[in-house]
Design a protein around this motif. Sequence first.
Motif, PDB file in Angstrom:
ATOM      1  N   ALA A 141       0.820  -1.213   0.000  1.00  8.55           N
ATOM      2  CA  ALA A 141       0.000   0.000   0.000  1.00  8.55           C
ATOM      3  C   ALA A 141       0.844   1.249   0.000  1.00  8.55           C
ATOM      4  O   ALA A 141       0.390   2.311  -0.444  1.00  8.55           O
ATOM      5  CB  ALA A 141      -0.916   0.002   1.228  1.00  8.55           C
ATOM      6  N   THR A 142       2.078   1.140   0.492  1.00 12.20           N
ATOM      7  CA  THR A 142       2.918   2.325   0.658  1.00 12.20           C
ATOM      8  C   THR A 142       4.181   2.252  -0.194  1.00 12.20           C
ATOM      9  O   THR A 142       5.170   2.934   0.094  1.00 12.20           O
ATOM     10  CB  THR A 142       3.298   2.502   2.135  1.00 12.20           C
ATOM     11  N   ALA A 143       4.162   1.442  -1.235  1.00 12.09           N
ATOM     12  CA  ALA A 143       5.318   1.360  -2.128  1.00 12.09           C
ATOM     13  C   ALA A 143       5.607   2.731  -2.729  1.00 12.09           C
ATOM     14  O   ALA A 143       4.683   3.503  -3.006  1.00 12.09           O
ATOM     15  CB  ALA A 143       5.051   0.346  -3.237  1.00 12.09           C
ATOM     16  N   PRO A 144       6.879   3.079  -2.938  1.00  9.69           N
ATOM     17  CA  PRO A 144       7.190   4.364  -3.583  1.00  9.69           C
ATOM     18  C   PRO A 144       6.478   4.483  -4.920  1.00  9.69           C
ATOM     19  O   PRO A 144       6.377   3.510  -5.674  1.00  9.69           O
ATOM     20  CB  PRO A 144       8.712   4.305  -3.748  1.00  9.69           C
ATOM     21  N   ARG A 145       5.976   5.678  -5.200  1.00 11.83           N
ATOM     22  CA  ARG A 145       5.260   5.922  -6.443  1.00 11.83           C
ATOM     23  C   ARG A 145       6.209   6.437  -7.523  1.00 11.83           C
ATOM     24  O   ARG A 145       7.091   7.219  -7.213  1.00 11.83           O
ATOM     25  CB  ARG A 145       4.123   6.924  -6.239  1.00 11.83           C
ATOM     26  N   PRO A 146       6.057   5.980  -8.777  1.00  9.67           N
ATOM     27  CA  PRO A 146       5.060   5.006  -9.217  1.00  9.67           C
ATOM     28  C   PRO A 146       5.406   3.593  -8.758  1.00  9.67           C
ATOM     29  O   PRO A 146       6.562   3.177  -8.830  1.00  9.67           O
ATOM     30  CB  PRO A 146       5.112   5.118 -10.739  1.00  9.67           C
ATOM     31  N   ALA A 147       4.382   2.892  -8.302  1.00 10.64           N
ATOM     32  CA  ALA A 147       4.557   1.524  -7.826  1.00 10.64           C
ATOM     33  C   ALA A 147       4.473   0.554  -8.999  1.00 10.64           C
ATOM     34  O   ALA A 147       3.880   0.855 -10.041  1.00 10.64           O
ATOM     35  CB  ALA A 147       3.486   1.199  -6.796  1.00 10.64           C
ATOM     36  N   SER A 148       5.042  -0.618  -8.820  1.00 10.04           N
ATOM     37  CA  SER A 148       4.916  -1.672  -9.822  1.00 10.04           C
ATOM     38  C   SER A 148       3.554  -2.337  -9.675  1.00 10.04           C
ATOM     39  O   SER A 148       3.070  -2.547  -8.557  1.00 10.04           O
ATOM     40  CB  SER A 148       6.022  -2.712  -9.642  1.00 10.04           C
ATOM     41  N   ALA A 149       2.938  -2.673 -10.788  1.00 10.13           N
ATOM     42  CA  ALA A 149       1.656  -3.369 -10.762  1.00 10.13           C
ATOM     43  C   ALA A 149       1.893  -4.854 -10.494  1.00 10.13           C
ATOM     44  O   ALA A 149       2.652  -5.499 -11.211  1.00 10.13           O
ATOM     45  CB  ALA A 149       0.914  -3.174 -12.071  1.00 10.13           C
ATOM     46  N   ALA A 150       1.248  -5.371  -9.449  1.00 11.89           N
ATOM     47  CA  ALA A 150       1.373  -6.791  -9.129  1.00 11.89           C
ATOM     48  C   ALA A 150       0.462  -7.643 -10.001  1.00 11.89           C
ATOM     49  O   ALA A 150       0.793  -8.786 -10.330  1.00 11.89           O
ATOM     50  CB  ALA A 150       1.058  -7.026  -7.654  1.00 11.89           C
ATOM     51  N   VAL A 151      -0.702  -7.089 -10.336  1.00 12.67           N
ATOM     52  CA  VAL A 151      -1.700  -7.773 -11.167  1.00 12.67           C
ATOM     53  C   VAL A 151      -2.290  -6.729 -12.105  1.00 12.67           C
ATOM     54  O   VAL A 151      -2.603  -5.614 -11.668  1.00 12.67           O
ATOM     55  CB  VAL A 151      -2.821  -8.396 -10.295  1.00 12.67           C
TER      56      VAL A 151
END
Length: 647
Positions: A387-397
């Motif tokens: 939820a708090t990954a640095p933006r831009p975050a990687s898409a998991a799905v």
Amino acid sequence: MPSRRQLLTTGVLSGAAMLIPAPASAARAAAAAMAAGKLDASRIHKYKTRLPIPAAMPAVSTKGKADRYAVEVRQFRQQILPPGMPQTTVWGYGSAAHPKTFGYPARTIEARTDRPVEVTWINGLIDARGRARPHLLPVDPTLHWANPAGGVAHRDMPADFAKTPPRYTGPVPIVTHVHGAHAAEEADGYPTAWYLPDAPMPRGFATTGSDYADMREKAEGYGPRWKPGQAVFRYDNDQSPGTLWYHDHALGLTRLNVYAGPVGFYLIRGGEQDLPEGTLPGPAPGPDDPDGTHHYEIPLVIQDRSFRTDGSLYYPDSRSLFHDAFAGPYVPASDIAPIWNPAYLGDAIVVNGRTWPQLAVEPRRYRFRLLNGSNSRSLILKIAASATAPRPASAAVPFWQIGSDGGWLREPVRLEQLLLGPGERADVVVDLTGLAEGAELFVINEAPDVPYAAGVLGTDYQPANIATTGQVMKLLVVPLRGTDTSVPPEHLTLPAAPKLPDSAASWRVLLDELPSAALTGVNHRVATLGTVAPDRTQTPLRWHDAPTEKPVLGRSETWEILNFTDHSHTVHLHQVQFEVVSRQPFGIPPKPRPAESWESGRKDTVLAHSGEVTRVKAVFDRPGRYVWHCHMLEHEDNEMMRPIQVA
């Protein structure tokens, strides 16, 4: 896309001002809001509440030639914040004969292609003693609005004031619009066809809008009589399957009425242009599902809201709380409205009527019907591992988008992120197959905490607050309960609607925001639409000005929408589902950009970006009066709405 400096240099903004706050004024506005009892959204615990899934609205009757509903708006209390925090007083739709069906958001109206639906829409905003309720939120009586206190002679127009007035506290007008419906004018929810509840009224008040009687007469020509405090709208549903929604549309009050809670999905299914049953994940919620029913098609209404410390809804009650912190003078000493804010973005995310909920999901495919029901906030949604990954975050799905506002796309589109402006919808499949039990995923939002203006994250705009509005909901993987027989989204063949005919005419219209004509350096007096002549002359127009867009019945026509402001707007045309054709920066020779891959289907709401002309193609095939407007609701409520007269 050209920078703001380039736009200003070429003069295309014509005086529009930035919505991005100066740090000092933003800090003053935030401090004033906290002093007024606003709850700090960072103190709201996340993922403590199970996501509610709205059931289907029960019908009064499904016999005969139409399905009939009686749907009322009422006031009630609901647990929107997590358990242990105060409940919130809201408004919501429900079945008039079934008190337990009322909720925010409302239950879904399930419709079938070519099977008419008749809804008696009831204004039930009265208390236990039968008296009309005041609004939950601050109503600015200086706008061009419904104005029941003006009486029959002065309803639906601004009032004259000798001094700056307080908020309006009288009975509340409503009129429901099914957003995306191919409806006759009398069933479209025309903004001046509002009505007050059937209750004792203050002396001299108008109880209906200036177009209510005309719309009632047309509707009663083929349907039941309208009673006080009600309107009966018939929807033919002679359109493709799609993800529609319903909400209030009263003149000058839409931002407040929608923010208070009355919204719901209206889904159309069936017919030759639908997929065979079982192709997509299901079932969807029904009206009487027993406890423990597992749904794999889930409607998701995503909105931003703010709260007070007592749990009540917070919405600014002064223009001084906007980012410019303007403290007056107000109407009538100037032309600046005292309460209206040019935009409001809440600091908490609410999904299906709960702040930051959690959804238990199985390792299989799900169909999500997504609606951005926010007033002014755009969303860039992504499914991430943190939820708090640095933006831009990687898409998991990824999202597999299969439909938009008005039906199927030409083909499924794999997207790492999903952009939705206010009022836009997306029909997506999310494939969670193979995920381990106990795995956690998070739907996050990477759009900014100011009105969206396109561009590149980190360069042109900063992402939403990672601690609050940058999070949406949590997905927690639980054991698989059965076999998933739905078709993988990448293998779907979609029955998209045929292309519209070549355009035979065009309408060239503008979006703009005007500064004060009375005060130097004060911006955002009104948001306006208007026309652009062949010689590029711009004419801003107001709601009361005569219609300038007069589509010819049955003719394919192009709308060229020129955005002279510094941020994107979502533009909604009533009656039609249109095709997005292209976008092109002002004054730049290269060829127009084609519609985005996720815009290949029919739409009724489109993002028009700053400094660009956005082209859409539409066929109006029902005569009468309709409207087009910005779906940033604060803009719509202060002149950014215009009539359409279909000739």
